[in-house]
Design an enzyme around this catalytic site. Structure first.
Site, short mmCIF file in Angstrom:
data_model
loop_
_atom_site.label_atom_id
_atom_site.label_comp_id
_atom_site.label_asym_id
_atom_site.label_seq_id
_atom_site.Cartn_x
_atom_site.Cartn_y
_atom_site.Cartn_z
N GLU A 176 2.38 -43.43 31.57
CA GLU A 176 2.59 -44.85 31.86
C GLU A 176 3.80 -45.24 32.61
O GLU A 176 3.95 -46.27 33.29
CB GLU A 176 2.86 -45.30 30.31
N HIS A 184 -5.55 -46.05 39.01
CA HIS A 184 -5.62 -44.72 38.47
C HIS A 184 -5.99 -43.60 39.49
O HIS A 184 -6.62 -44.23 40.63
CB HIS A 184 -6.52 -44.50 37.19
N CYS A 214 -5.06 -34.76 37.72
CA CYS A 214 -3.72 -35.28 37.76
C CYS A 214 -3.16 -36.00 36.61
O CYS A 214 -4.17 -36.97 35.74
CB CYS A 214 -3.96 -36.44 39.26
#
Length: 262
Positions: free
Chosen positions: A211, A221, A227
């Site tokens: 976040e 994203h 990742c």
């Protein structure tokens, strides 16, 4: 045998097409969410957001972590260490803002009841809108003269920008430089499995890093499933991804540092 090989090739071909379509859908969703969060769209006007001190973000900056719920006192240092490792030069400091509680009148507002994972027909869970948190976070960020703030809560959440998005792991509001992580679905007890504190802490660190990554890199994203910035809508996705940025996301950070001259 030749027919089998042909069918196998066609299946692989369709799987690749499906993967591309899924990627486009995720990208479209990210763009829509970005628009909603950047202009402050809410599904309800009950929690209109306002920040009288809004300004451009300059790095390195000051980040605050605030808690709503029952958390071990050691969790702050673990989250701080994880953030400083991934975003080493992006923060002057990371402050522990301690605990906060909503006033009773505010706490009871905006609640919607949903079945847990829409499976248990008669068991309803009270979910709280993300905008209820954001306005408090904006005020706390200004009170402590911070540039970014993140709340860690054990409450279940739904998105104020889209009320159909429920039981969130977390959400970031880039315009107001605020984000939230809900620990409800990060605990093994939620899935009626044996308590595992080490696994919980790893999941929480990943979601906090994720976040905060949105506040730095934007709402899109990463498509690399390993990742930490990849999208995860199930707990299995969080467990599979690492606590690190992939090479492409690290390069974005480097370019960001060069551009911002720090």
């Amino acid at each position: 045998m030749p027919n089998y090989k042909n069918y196998k090739k066609r299946i692989i071909k369709y799987q690749k097409k499906l993967s591309r379509y899924q990627s486009r859908i995720r990208s479209g969703f990210d763009k829509l969410k970005n628009l909603a969060l950047n202009i402050g769209i809410s599904a309800s006007s009950e929690f209109d957001l306002n920040d009288p001190n809004i300004r451009n973000l300059i790095f390195p900056c000051h980040l605050g972590i605030i808690f709503l719920g029952d958390f071990d006192v050691s969790i702050f240092n673990k989250l701080k260490d994880g953030l400083m490792r991934v975003y080493d030069s992006f923060f002057f400091d990371i402050q522990n803002l301690g605990e906060f509680n909503f006033p009773l009148e505010l706490f009871s507002r905006g609640i919607k009841k949903e079945s847990k994972e829409k499976r248990e027909r008669f068991k309803k869970v009270k979910l709280h809108p993300t905008n209820k948190f954001y306005q408090t976070l904006i005020e706390k960020r200004n009170e402590h003269n911070l540039d970014m703030i993140i709340a860690i809560t054990d409450l279940p959440l739904y998105s104020s920008s889209n009320q159909n998005i429920i039981f969130l792991f977390g959400e970031a509001h880039t315009k107001y430089r605020s984000c939230i992580v809900s620990t409800l679905k990060l605990r093994e007890l939620y899935y009626e499995r044996k308590k595992n504190e080490g696994l919980f802490e790893n999941r929480l660190k990943k979601e906090v890093i994720h976040e905060i990554g949105h506040l730095i890199l934007g709402v899109n994203h990463c498509e690399d499933l390993s990742c930490v910035m990849t999208f995860s809508n199930e707990i299995e996705g969080i467990d599979k991804k690492s606590m690190n940025l992939c090479r492409n996301c690290k390069e974005k950070l480097i370019k960001f540092r060069i551009k911002s001259n720090f």
